[in-house]
Design a protein around this motif. Structure first.
Motif, PDB file in Angstrom:
ATOM      1  N   UNK A 160      44.640  44.309  27.858  1.00  0.00           N
ATOM      2  CA  UNK A 160      45.330  44.329  29.150  1.00  0.00           C
ATOM      3  C   UNK A 160      44.333  44.409  30.304  1.00  0.00           C
ATOM      4  N   UNK A 161      43.369  45.311  30.208  1.00  0.00           N
ATOM      5  CA  UNK A 161      42.366  45.464  31.264  1.00  0.00           C
ATOM      6  C   UNK A 161      41.601  44.160  31.456  1.00  0.00           C
ATOM      7  N   UNK A 162      41.200  43.537  30.352  1.00  0.00           N
ATOM      8  CA  UNK A 162      40.469  42.272  30.446  1.00  0.00           C
ATOM      9  C   UNK A 162      41.298  41.185  31.122  1.00  0.00           C
ATOM     10  N   UNK A 163      42.573  41.097  30.759  1.00  0.00           N
ATOM     11  CA  UNK A 163      43.421  40.044  31.316  1.00  0.00           C
ATOM     12  C   UNK A 163      43.640  40.245  32.813  1.00  0.00           C
ATOM     13  N   UNK A 164      43.814  41.509  33.225  1.00  0.00           N
ATOM     14  CA  UNK A 164      44.030  41.785  34.645  1.00  0.00           C
ATOM     15  C   UNK A 164      42.760  41.489  35.439  1.00  0.00           C
ATOM     16  N   UNK A 165      41.610  41.884  34.909  1.00  0.00           N
ATOM     17  CA  UNK A 165      40.347  41.611  35.596  1.00  0.00           C
ATOM     18  C   UNK A 165      40.165  40.109  35.779  1.00  0.00           C
ATOM     19  N   UNK A 166      40.430  39.343  34.735  1.00  0.00           N
ATOM     20  CA  UNK A 166      40.283  37.894  34.840  1.00  0.00           C
ATOM     21  C   UNK A 166      41.235  37.320  35.888  1.00  0.00           C
ATOM     22  N   UNK A 167      42.478  37.811  35.916  1.00  0.00           N
ATOM     23  CA  UNK A 167      43.445  37.326  36.895  1.00  0.00           C
ATOM     24  C   UNK A 167      42.985  37.607  38.322  1.00  0.00           C
ATOM     25  N   UNK A 168      42.490  38.825  38.554  1.00  0.00           N
ATOM     26  CA  UNK A 168      42.059  39.205  39.897  1.00  0.00           C
ATOM     27  C   UNK A 168      40.904  38.323  40.347  1.00  0.00           C
ATOM     28  N   UNK A 169      39.948  38.088  39.452  1.00  0.00           N
ATOM     29  CA  UNK A 169      38.795  37.264  39.814  1.00  0.00           C
ATOM     30  C   UNK A 169      39.229  35.827  40.097  1.00  0.00           C
ATOM     31  N   UNK A 170      40.144  35.317  39.284  1.00  0.00           N
ATOM     32  CA  UNK A 170      40.580  33.934  39.457  1.00  0.00           C
ATOM     33  C   UNK A 170      41.436  33.740  40.701  1.00  0.00           C
ATOM     34  N   UNK A 171      42.160  34.789  41.089  1.00  0.00           N
ATOM     35  CA  UNK A 171      43.040  34.660  42.252  1.00  0.00           C
ATOM     36  C   UNK A 171      42.286  34.626  43.571  1.00  0.00           C
ATOM     37  N   UNK A 172      41.028  34.998  43.564  1.00  0.00           N
ATOM     38  CA  UNK A 172      40.188  34.938  44.770  1.00  0.00           C
ATOM     39  C   UNK A 172      40.847  35.664  45.940  1.00  0.00           C
ATOM     40  N   UNK A 173      41.005  36.961  45.809  1.00  0.00           N
ATOM     41  CA  UNK A 173      41.601  37.772  46.863  1.00  0.00           C
ATOM     42  C   UNK A 173      40.799  37.626  48.152  1.00  0.00           C
ATOM     43  N   UNK A 174      41.455  37.363  49.291  1.00  0.00           N
ATOM     44  CA  UNK A 174      40.728  37.219  50.551  1.00  0.00           C
ATOM     45  C   UNK A 174      39.862  38.436  50.837  1.00  0.00           C
ATOM     46  N   UNK A 175      38.624  38.245  51.279  1.00  0.00           N
ATOM     47  CA  UNK A 175      37.730  39.370  51.502  1.00  0.00           C
ATOM     48  C   UNK A 175      38.093  40.223  52.707  1.00  0.00           C
ATOM     49  N   UNK A 176      38.804  39.613  53.683  1.00  0.00           N
ATOM     50  CA  UNK A 176      39.129  40.376  54.880  1.00  0.00           C
ATOM     51  C   UNK A 176      40.402  41.182  54.675  1.00  0.00           C
ATOM     52  N   UNK A 177      40.444  42.323  55.293  1.00  0.00           N
ATOM     53  CA  UNK A 177      41.619  43.178  55.179  1.00  0.00           C
ATOM     54  C   UNK A 177      42.830  42.505  55.803  1.00  0.00           C
ATOM     55  N   UNK A 178      43.960  42.627  55.121  1.00  0.00           N
ATOM     56  CA  UNK A 178      45.208  42.115  55.676  1.00  0.00           C
ATOM     57  C   UNK A 178      45.471  42.735  57.043  1.00  0.00           C
ATOM     58  N   UNK A 179      45.188  44.023  57.167  1.00  0.00           N
ATOM     59  CA  UNK A 179      45.468  44.702  58.431  1.00  0.00           C
ATOM     60  C   UNK A 179      44.633  44.144  59.570  1.00  0.00           C
TER      61      UNK A 179
END
Length: 244
Positions: free
Chosen positions: A217-236
């Motif tokens: 589970x941890x591995x799959x979530x880490x891979x998903x987060x990396x692949x999703x390319x979360x924007x570096x700037x804060x939403x706020x």
């Protein structure tokens, strides 16, 4: 568990470097932690095979029955703790970047556990802080009180972070439920025959499956987060600049 090298084989976008690096480092951390649970399982198996293995150690009474199973219960407790630590780490990183709707569910730091409207006076203690710092502190305090009692809550929490997991969490949920029984009832259940509370048996094979499910589970979530390319700037940061 997949090695950090296998995860890092996915070349992250430069803007994602900090988050990706943090997750890779965390994989090494949880690898070490889960090896501890493996050690407990191995010791439990050794004691089951040879109850007198502890010899005449000071203060140790040789095992005569199912005492070795308590080591398996300890392994379950630790595995769940590692899972919660991972989820809270993700939350501290990604929750401040969440949508306005998600942030509205988080109470202002220092105002209690329930999100509520507050007056400007509540902000007096935060006048020397940036808005993002207040949000981060609020998220951290919120996460300190956040509990994960079943797989559904885990999925709902990840959804708040913008992470959609399609994995079957049945085995992970079994581990969470067993941890609850161990931590809150001493792993005892009422016997259908005698109506007395008796210790549930626990299998090393089951614990190994639960550790593996947590690992995967941890591995799959880490891979998903990396692949999703979360924007570096804060939403706020973007949210409060929209009207400027």
């Amino acid at each position: 568990m997949k090695s950090p090298d296998e995860i890092s084989a996915l070349p992250p976008d430069p803007s994602e470097h900090d988050l990706s690096a943090q997750l890779i480092v965390y994989l090494e951390h949880i690898n070490d932690n889960l090896r501890r649970t493996g050690w407990l399982i191995s010791v439990a198996d050794a004691i089951k095979t040879n109850p007198s293995i502890l010899g005449n150690s000071v203060g140790v009474i040789p095992a005569t029955g199912d005492e070795h199973e308590d080591l398996l219960r300890a392994a379950v407790i630790l595995t769940h703790a590692y899972l919660e630590d991972f989820l809270r780490m993700l939350g501290r990183t990604l929750l401040p970047l969440a949508s306005k709707e998600v942030l509205d569910e988080i109470p202002l730091t220092g105002t209690g556990r329930q999100a509520q409207k507050f007056f400007l006076g509540s902000l007096m203690r935060h006048l020397d802080k940036a808005v993002e710092q207040v949000v981060q502190e609020s998220a951290d305090e919120y996460l300190d009180n956040y509990t994960f009692n079943n797989g559904t809550q885990v999925m709902q929490f990840l959804a708040k972070l913008g992470i959609k997991v399609d994995s079957d969490l049945t085995t992970l949920n079994q581990m969470i439920q067993r941890r609850h029984s161990i931590a809150h009832r001493g792993d005892k259940v009422r016997s259908k025959i005698s109506e007395k509370y008796e210790m549930q048996p626990i299998s090393a094979l089951d614990v190994i499956d639960w550790v593996k499910a947590t690992n995967d589970f941890v591995n799959s979530v880490v891979r998903l987060v990396i692949e999703q390319k979360t924007p570096p700037e804060s939403y706020l940061r973007n949210y409060f600049k929209r009207d400027l």
